[in-house]
Design a protein around this motif. Structure first.
Motif, short mmCIF file in Angstrom:
data_model
loop_
_atom_site.label_atom_id
_atom_site.label_comp_id
_atom_site.label_asym_id
_atom_site.label_seq_id
_atom_site.Cartn_x
_atom_site.Cartn_y
_atom_site.Cartn_z
N GLU A 3 0.83 -1.20 0.00
CA GLU A 3 0.00 0.00 0.00
C GLU A 3 0.87 1.26 0.00
O GLU A 3 0.50 2.27 -0.60
CB GLU A 3 -0.96 0.01 1.20
CG GLU A 3 -2.19 -0.86 1.02
CD GLU A 3 -1.97 -2.32 1.40
OE1 GLU A 3 -0.82 -2.72 1.69
OE2 GLU A 3 -2.95 -3.08 1.41
N ILE A 6 2.01 1.95 -3.52
CA ILE A 6 0.87 2.47 -4.29
C ILE A 6 0.64 3.93 -3.92
O ILE A 6 0.47 4.79 -4.79
CB ILE A 6 -0.40 1.62 -4.03
CG1 ILE A 6 -0.22 0.22 -4.61
CG2 ILE A 6 -1.63 2.31 -4.60
CD1 ILE A 6 -1.26 -0.77 -4.15
N VAL A 39 -5.61 -4.66 -2.12
CA VAL A 39 -5.34 -3.43 -1.39
C VAL A 39 -6.30 -3.34 -0.20
O VAL A 39 -7.50 -3.56 -0.36
CB VAL A 39 -5.54 -2.20 -2.30
CG1 VAL A 39 -5.41 -0.91 -1.52
CG2 VAL A 39 -4.56 -2.23 -3.45
N LEU A 106 -7.31 -0.39 -10.19
CA LEU A 106 -6.54 0.45 -9.27
C LEU A 106 -6.09 1.64 -10.10
O LEU A 106 -5.08 1.59 -10.79
CB LEU A 106 -5.34 -0.30 -8.69
CG LEU A 106 -4.51 0.47 -7.67
CD1 LEU A 106 -5.36 0.94 -6.50
CD2 LEU A 106 -3.37 -0.40 -7.16
N GLU A 125 -3.35 4.46 -13.75
CA GLU A 125 -2.72 3.22 -13.30
C GLU A 125 -3.75 2.11 -13.37
O GLU A 125 -4.91 2.34 -13.11
CB GLU A 125 -2.25 3.36 -11.85
CG GLU A 125 -1.13 4.31 -11.65
CD GLU A 125 0.19 3.73 -12.10
OE1 GLU A 125 0.54 2.63 -11.69
OE2 GLU A 125 0.87 4.40 -12.87
#
Length: 126
Positions: A3, A6, A39, A106, A125
């Motif tokens: 995470e 990201i 996620v 995502l 993305e």
């Protein structure tokens, strides 16, 4: 914890967009997160806050929009919610010729500048 990677990538993309549009601050970032993207939204929000520190994105809200996982059977055409853990066998014919329709998303859906209008990203993305 992926995470954090990201969150760092999202902050980098938003900060780059802010610079190119002359924005001085970001109010919010809308992010679409699929059920099967791996996620944890709460962890992502925590990491996003940390990743924003000392950037033009500092103080921005992360608005996550969940996407339920859905699949379609290639044999009979039935569509169904995949759920967690994922059930990829057709509930109608028990076939395994499955196409995943949604749930792995995502992507940044939009950014709202604190000093201007919202921006839909040109690069996403996913």
């Amino acid at each position: 914890m992926h995470e954090m990677s990201i969150a760092l990538a999202v902050v980098e993309q938003v900060a780059r967009a802010a610079r190119s549009h002359g924005a001085e601050a970001v109010e919010s970032v809308r992010l679409q997160v699929g059920e099967l993207a791996g996620v944890v939204p709460e962890s992502l929000e925590f990491c996003f806050e940390l990743a924003c520190a000392d950037t033009v994105v500092a103080g921005a809200r992360l608005l996550t929009e969940p996407v339920a996982a859905r699949a379609r059977c290639g044999g009979c055409g039935t569509e169904w919610p995949v759920g967690m853990p994922p059930d990829l066998c057709c509930p109608r014919c028990a076939g395994a010729e499955t196409e995943l329709l949604a749930g792995r998303e995502l992507q940044i859906l939009g950014v709202c500048w604190a000093d201007g209008p919202a921006l839909a990203p040109t690069h996403q993305e996913g």
